[in-house]
Design a protein around this motif. Structure first.
Motif, mmCIF file in Angstrom:
data_model
loop_
_atom_site.group_PDB
_atom_site.id
_atom_site.type_symbol
_atom_site.label_atom_id
_atom_site.label_comp_id
_atom_site.label_asym_id
_atom_site.label_seq_id
_atom_site.Cartn_x
_atom_site.Cartn_y
_atom_site.Cartn_z
ATOM 1 N N ALA A 88 6.722 8.905 14.837
ATOM 2 C CA ALA A 88 6.134 10.209 15.158
ATOM 3 C C ALA A 88 4.635 10.119 15.423
ATOM 4 C CB ALA A 88 6.406 11.196 14.028
ATOM 5 N N GLY A 89 4.042 8.941 15.227
ATOM 6 C CA GLY A 89 2.633 8.777 15.563
ATOM 7 C C GLY A 89 1.728 8.308 14.444
ATOM 8 N N ALA A 90 2.243 8.178 13.227
ATOM 9 C CA ALA A 90 1.415 7.639 12.143
ATOM 10 C C ALA A 90 1.023 6.193 12.456
ATOM 11 C CB ALA A 90 2.153 7.715 10.813
ATOM 12 N N VAL A 91 -0.098 5.764 11.879
ATOM 13 C CA VAL A 91 -0.590 4.408 12.159
ATOM 14 C C VAL A 91 -0.690 3.557 10.897
ATOM 15 C CG1 VAL A 91 -1.886 5.174 14.182
ATOM 16 C CG2 VAL A 91 -3.038 5.089 11.946
ATOM 17 N N MET A 92 -0.348 4.137 9.746
ATOM 18 C CA MET A 92 -0.551 3.444 8.479
ATOM 19 C C MET A 92 0.434 3.971 7.447
ATOM 20 S SD MET A 92 -4.162 3.236 6.418
ATOM 21 C CE MET A 92 -4.485 1.908 5.281
ATOM 22 N N VAL A 93 0.810 3.117 6.497
ATOM 23 C CA VAL A 93 1.705 3.499 5.406
ATOM 24 C C VAL A 93 0.944 3.380 4.087
ATOM 25 C CG1 VAL A 93 3.841 2.979 4.169
ATOM 26 C CG2 VAL A 93 3.744 2.715 6.666
ATOM 27 N N ASN A 94 0.966 4.452 3.308
ATOM 28 C CA ASN A 94 0.349 4.482 1.984
ATOM 29 C C ASN A 94 1.476 4.606 0.961
ATOM 30 O OD1 ASN A 94 -1.216 4.839 -0.301
ATOM 31 N ND2 ASN A 94 -1.963 6.868 0.275
ATOM 32 N N ASP A 95 1.767 3.522 0.267
ATOM 33 C CA ASP A 95 2.925 3.449 -0.638
ATOM 34 C C ASP A 95 2.425 3.329 -2.070
ATOM 35 O OD1 ASP A 95 5.200 2.839 -2.077
ATOM 36 O OD2 ASP A 95 5.685 1.023 -0.956
ATOM 37 N N VAL A 96 2.530 4.419 -2.837
ATOM 38 C CA VAL A 96 2.009 4.390 -4.197
ATOM 39 C C VAL A 96 2.807 3.475 -5.112
ATOM 40 C CG1 VAL A 96 1.001 6.696 -4.012
ATOM 41 C CG2 VAL A 96 3.284 6.430 -4.998
ATOM 42 N N SER A 97 3.976 3.038 -4.672
ATOM 43 C CA SER A 97 4.767 2.124 -5.504
ATOM 44 C C SER A 97 4.487 0.662 -5.191
ATOM 45 C CB SER A 97 6.266 2.395 -5.313
ATOM 46 O OG SER A 97 6.766 1.780 -4.143
ATOM 47 N N GLY A 98 3.670 0.388 -4.201
ATOM 48 C CA GLY A 98 3.382 -0.993 -3.834
ATOM 49 C C GLY A 98 4.609 -1.785 -3.426
ATOM 50 N N ALA B 31 7.214 -6.272 9.557
ATOM 51 C CA ALA B 31 7.740 -6.323 10.922
ATOM 52 C C ALA B 31 7.045 -5.318 11.835
ATOM 53 C CB ALA B 31 9.245 -6.057 10.907
ATOM 54 N N ALA B 32 6.651 -4.164 11.278
ATOM 55 C CA ALA B 32 5.997 -3.126 12.078
ATOM 56 C C ALA B 32 4.557 -3.478 12.419
ATOM 57 C CB ALA B 32 6.045 -1.792 11.331
ATOM 58 N N GLU B 33 3.957 -4.384 11.646
ATOM 59 C CA GLU B 33 2.582 -4.838 11.877
ATOM 60 C C GLU B 33 1.594 -3.668 11.882
ATOM 61 O OE1 GLU B 33 2.798 -7.197 15.470
ATOM 62 O OE2 GLU B 33 3.305 -8.983 14.306
ATOM 63 N N VAL B 34 1.676 -2.847 10.823
ATOM 64 C CA VAL B 34 0.746 -1.737 10.658
ATOM 65 C C VAL B 34 0.014 -1.896 9.320
ATOM 66 C CG1 VAL B 34 2.114 -0.130 12.041
ATOM 67 C CG2 VAL B 34 2.516 -0.284 9.561
ATOM 68 N N PRO B 35 -1.151 -1.259 9.183
ATOM 69 C CA PRO B 35 -1.846 -1.305 7.896
ATOM 70 C C PRO B 35 -1.012 -0.689 6.782
ATOM 71 C CG PRO B 35 -3.342 -0.588 9.625
ATOM 72 C CD PRO B 35 -1.962 -0.587 10.216
ATOM 73 N N TYR B 36 -1.194 -1.235 5.573
ATOM 74 C CA TYR B 36 -0.375 -0.841 4.429
ATOM 75 C C TYR B 36 -1.249 -0.771 3.193
ATOM 76 C CZ TYR B 36 3.298 -1.252 0.818
ATOM 77 O OH TYR B 36 4.126 -1.062 -0.269
ATOM 78 N N ILE B 37 -1.160 0.346 2.475
ATOM 79 C CA ILE B 37 -1.868 0.505 1.206
ATOM 80 C C ILE B 37 -0.883 0.255 0.076
ATOM 81 C CG2 ILE B 37 -3.173 2.050 -0.297
ATOM 82 C CD1 ILE B 37 -3.999 3.580 2.248
ATOM 83 N N CYS B 38 -1.204 -0.710 -0.763
ATOM 84 C CA CYS B 38 -0.347 -1.166 -1.858
ATOM 85 C C CYS B 38 -1.003 -0.754 -3.174
ATOM 86 C CB CYS B 38 -0.206 -2.684 -1.765
ATOM 87 S SG CYS B 38 0.705 -3.448 -3.116
ATOM 88 N N MET B 39 -0.419 0.215 -3.863
ATOM 89 C CA MET B 39 -1.012 0.726 -5.092
ATOM 90 C C MET B 39 -0.408 0.067 -6.324
ATOM 91 S SD MET B 39 -1.278 4.647 -6.475
ATOM 92 C CE MET B 39 0.091 4.409 -7.628
ATOM 93 N N HIS B 40 -1.181 0.001 -7.395
ATOM 94 C CA HIS B 40 -0.657 -0.446 -8.684
ATOM 95 C C HIS B 40 0.232 0.653 -9.252
ATOM 96 C CE1 HIS B 40 -0.689 -0.853 -13.115
ATOM 97 N NE2 HIS B 40 -0.497 -2.116 -12.806
ATOM 98 N N TRP B 41 1.433 0.284 -9.674
ATOM 99 C CA TRP B 41 2.464 1.268 -10.045
ATOM 100 C C TRP B 41 3.348 0.682 -11.125
ATOM 101 C CZ3 TRP B 41 7.955 1.605 -8.932
ATOM 102 C CH2 TRP B 41 8.497 2.897 -8.857
ATOM 103 N N ARG B 42 3.767 1.531 -12.058
ATOM 104 C CA ARG B 42 4.671 1.077 -13.113
ATOM 105 C C ARG B 42 5.891 1.971 -13.262
ATOM 106 N NH1 ARG B 42 1.463 -1.244 -18.451
ATOM 107 N NH2 ARG B 42 0.913 -3.271 -17.553
ATOM 108 N N GLY B 43 6.157 2.824 -12.305
ATOM 109 C CA GLY B 43 7.342 3.659 -12.392
ATOM 110 C C GLY B 43 7.117 5.033 -11.800
ATOM 111 N N HIS B 44 8.225 5.743 -11.559
ATOM 112 C CA HIS B 44 8.168 7.067 -10.960
ATOM 113 C C HIS B 44 7.511 8.079 -11.908
ATOM 114 C CE1 HIS B 44 10.287 6.224 -7.253
ATOM 115 N NE2 HIS B 44 11.192 5.532 -7.922
ATOM 116 N N SER B 45 7.203 9.249 -11.357
ATOM 117 C CA SER B 45 6.405 10.251 -12.060
ATOM 118 C C SER B 45 6.962 10.639 -13.418
ATOM 119 C CB SER B 45 6.272 11.494 -11.180
ATOM 120 O OG SER B 45 5.564 11.198 -9.998
ATOM 121 N N GLN B 46 8.281 10.675 -13.542
ATOM 122 C CA GLN B 46 8.867 11.131 -14.796
ATOM 123 C C GLN B 46 8.811 10.072 -15.896
ATOM 124 O OE1 GLN B 46 12.730 12.566 -13.396
ATOM 125 N NE2 GLN B 46 11.957 14.657 -13.487
ATOM 126 N N GLN B 47 8.468 8.828 -15.543
ATOM 127 C CA GLN B 47 8.409 7.759 -16.541
ATOM 128 C C GLN B 47 7.006 7.171 -16.719
ATOM 129 O OE1 GLN B 47 10.570 5.762 -13.807
ATOM 130 N NE2 GLN B 47 12.404 6.977 -14.087
#
Length: 292
Positions: A111-121, A134-150
């Motif tokens: 749809a036109g995004a140029v970057m992925v920001n993944d809070v789960s890394g 494979a997509a060769e786009v910028p990627y933000i890899c966050m430190h994460w230890r589990g979903h919001s409820q945990q």
């Protein structure tokens, strides 16, 4: 402390200062502005306002990650984000999609995004890292230890800085192994995600150790609860409201930029952009004096 990013990201702006990423939550339940921008027309209008204020990137997310939040279905997340991504990208914005799901990332990029920001890394969806590689786009890899409820039950560390550096180091290795090139990989210490307020301050004071991992660093402190506690009413102890934390958020952004952060995430773009410009000018003058 120069105020100039220590690293750059391929395909994204390089203005000689920390970038400012405007936050656009297309959710009913985000901690700061849940529900305000849930309808596509309102979200698009707000995104254009952030762009007019000077945002370098717009981060569009359809899943709240506040502590305790329930996950929307994949179809619901797509319904929320795709029209907004499409419209803002069509208006010339550089759009980051804030998602933990590889399918949402794929359709947002289409749809036109140029970057992925993944809070789960890459930990929430095993297909994410290979897809981004494979997509060769910028990627933000966050430190994460589990979903919001945990996650808040996992905010246990002997040394939070050492643990986050080590765990992010493992995610960097996994990202590289999946084909994500170093010049497209950004790391984020994950302030507030399985972190107490004290953990957040410790991490902010040790940004130099994160930059030593060799990847650009994103700092996302805007309006978070540790600032609300810092600014609490001295008589009642009541936390400062989220919308009244923007001055403190901008202050953190300036300090992070001075410490070499590549990008800061902001709900209030204009004061944050002004602040990082000041940090860059101050740092440039200091560097020039040091060179004689």
């Amino acid at each position: 402390m120069s105020g100039v990013p220590t690293k750059y990201v391929a395909g994204l702006p390089q203005p000689g200062r920390a970038l400012v990423m405007g936050v656009l939550n297309v959710t009913p339940d985000s901690f700061s502005d849940g529900g305000q921008w849930l309808e596509p027309d309102r979200a698009i209008s707000h995104g254009l306002e952030l762009l007019a204020e000077g945002a370098d990137l717009l981060d569009v997310g359809g899943e709240s990650t506040r502590p305790g939040a329930a996950r929307p279905s994949e179809e619901e997340e797509l319904r929320r984000v795709l029209p907004v991504v499409r419209a803002l990208a069509g208006a010339g914005a550089l759009v980051s999609v804030d998602t933990m799901r590889s399918r949402v990332a794929r359709e947002a990029l289409d749809a036109g995004a140029v970057m992925v920001n993944d809070v789960s890394g890459g930990l929430a969806d095993p297909a994410m890292l290979p897809f981004v590689g494979a997509a060769e786009v910028p990627y933000i890899c966050m430190h994460w230890r589990g979903h919001s409820q945990q996650m808040q039950g996992r905010a246990v560390y002997d040394d939070v800085v050492a643990a986050v550096v080590a765990e992010l180091g493992q995610r960097i290795e996994a990202a590289h192994a999946a084909g994500i090139s170093p010049d497209r990989l950004v790391i984020d210490p994950g302030l507030g995600f399985a972190k107490t307020g004290e953990h957040n301050w410790d991490l902010l004071s040790a940004l130099d150790q994160l930059t030593e991992l060799g990847q650009p660093v994103l700092v996302a402190a805007s309006r978070k609860s540790f600032l609300g506690r810092l600014l609490a009413d001295p008589d009642t102890g009541e936390q400062r409201r989220t919308v009244d934390r923007d001055d403190a958020s901008a202050a953190v952004a300036v300090l992070a930029a001075s410490a070499g952060a590549w990008c800061v995430r902001a709900h209030a773009v204009r004061p944050t952009l002004d602040g990082v410009k000041v940090a860059a000018a101050w740092g440039a003058a200091a560097d020039a004096r040091a060179r004689g």
